[in-house]
Design a protein around this motif. Structure first.
Motif, mmCIF file in Angstrom:
data_model
loop_
_atom_site.group_PDB
_atom_site.id
_atom_site.type_symbol
_atom_site.label_atom_id
_atom_site.label_comp_id
_atom_site.label_asym_id
_atom_site.label_seq_id
_atom_site.Cartn_x
_atom_site.Cartn_y
_atom_site.Cartn_z
ATOM 1 N N VAL A 133 1.842 -7.340 0.071
ATOM 2 C CA VAL A 133 0.659 -7.365 0.917
ATOM 3 C C VAL A 133 -0.561 -7.606 0.035
ATOM 4 O O VAL A 133 -0.669 -7.037 -1.045
ATOM 5 C CB VAL A 133 0.503 -6.011 1.668
ATOM 6 N N SER A 134 -1.494 -8.425 0.491
ATOM 7 C CA SER A 134 -2.718 -8.685 -0.279
ATOM 8 C C SER A 134 -3.584 -7.447 -0.309
ATOM 9 O O SER A 134 -3.644 -6.686 0.651
ATOM 10 C CB SER A 134 -3.504 -9.831 0.346
ATOM 11 N N ARG A 135 -4.290 -7.283 -1.423
ATOM 12 C CA ARG A 135 -5.181 -6.130 -1.550
ATOM 13 C C ARG A 135 -6.504 -6.400 -0.904
ATOM 14 O O ARG A 135 -7.007 -7.410 -0.794
ATOM 15 C CB ARG A 135 -5.407 -5.803 -3.021
ATOM 16 N N PRO B 165 0.823 -1.213 0.000
ATOM 17 C CA PRO B 165 0.000 0.000 0.000
ATOM 18 C C PRO B 165 0.859 1.266 0.000
ATOM 19 O O PRO B 165 1.903 1.323 0.647
ATOM 20 C CB PRO B 165 -0.813 -0.114 1.286
ATOM 21 N N GLU B 166 0.407 2.256 -0.732
ATOM 22 C CA GLU B 166 1.097 3.548 -0.737
ATOM 23 C C GLU B 166 0.688 4.300 0.522
ATOM 24 O O GLU B 166 -0.499 4.449 0.819
ATOM 25 C CB GLU B 166 0.729 4.342 -1.981
ATOM 26 N N PRO B 167 1.648 4.826 1.279
ATOM 27 C CA PRO B 167 1.303 5.448 2.556
ATOM 28 C C PRO B 167 0.528 6.757 2.438
ATOM 29 O O PRO B 167 -0.227 7.105 3.336
ATOM 30 C CB PRO B 167 2.669 5.694 3.220
ATOM 31 N N MET B 168 0.675 7.477 1.348
ATOM 32 C CA MET B 168 0.044 8.794 1.230
ATOM 33 C C MET B 168 -1.350 8.755 0.610
ATOM 34 O O MET B 168 -2.101 9.711 0.717
ATOM 35 C CB MET B 168 0.930 9.734 0.409
ATOM 36 N N ARG B 169 -1.706 7.677 -0.069
ATOM 37 C CA ARG B 169 -3.008 7.604 -0.734
ATOM 38 C C ARG B 169 -3.722 6.331 -0.312
ATOM 39 O O ARG B 169 -3.219 5.231 -0.521
ATOM 40 C CB ARG B 169 -2.817 7.627 -2.246
ATOM 41 N N CYS B 170 -4.878 6.483 0.250
ATOM 42 C CA CYS B 170 -5.647 5.348 0.765
ATOM 43 C C CYS B 170 -6.186 4.496 -0.379
ATOM 44 O O CYS B 170 -6.748 5.010 -1.346
ATOM 45 C CB CYS B 170 -6.789 5.862 1.617
ATOM 46 N N GLY B 171 -6.013 3.198 -0.289
ATOM 47 C CA GLY B 171 -6.547 2.279 -1.281
ATOM 48 C C GLY B 171 -5.696 2.096 -2.521
ATOM 49 O O GLY B 171 -6.075 1.361 -3.415
ATOM 50 N N VAL B 172 -4.540 2.732 -2.600
ATOM 51 C CA VAL B 172 -3.659 2.624 -3.756
ATOM 52 C C VAL B 172 -2.486 1.722 -3.402
ATOM 53 O O VAL B 172 -1.895 1.857 -2.331
ATOM 54 C CB VAL B 172 -3.147 4.014 -4.202
#
Length: 116
Positions: free
Chosen positions: A114-116, A92-99
């Protein structure tokens, strides 16, 4: 209004491809691979990961990205997304949720995704 009918014919892979799939990478999700020209996915699977120069030339020639991995800083190309070894290949990208951001095949093989 014009109606177009398209017929999609799926051919079975040659015997040597089926044998290679079963012995080299039995855990890959083969039916989920993307369609396209027959040679595109084969380059990334047949050329070993350690031959980085060949992968870099291929990525630059075919307009795939070539950038460092977010976890280990090793460069990898966008054409190497097929090497997921049956494991999650993104974090997961720390600055954008869900990306999620894709990681290199070495980190994927090590189980750092990490699983989505």
């Amino acid at each position: 209004m014009t109606i177009h009918r398209i017929t999609l014919v799926l051919r079975r892979a040659p015997w040597w491809v089926r044998l290679w799939r079963a012995t080299a990478h039995p855990k890959w999700d083969w039916p989920a691979l993307e369609s396209g020209p027959w040679w595109k996915p084969w380059f990334a699977m047949l050329v070993p990961y350690r031959l980085r120069a060949a992968h870099r030339l291929y990525a630059l020639k075919h307009r795939y990205y070539w950038m460092p991995c977010v976890l280990c800083d090793r460069p990898y190309g966008g054409h190497e997304g097929l090497r997921n070894y049956g494991k999650p290949d993104s974090v997961p990208e720390p600055m954008r949720c869900g990306v999620h951001i894709q990681i290199c095949p070495a980190c994927t093989k090590a189980g750092r995704g990490v699983s989505r």
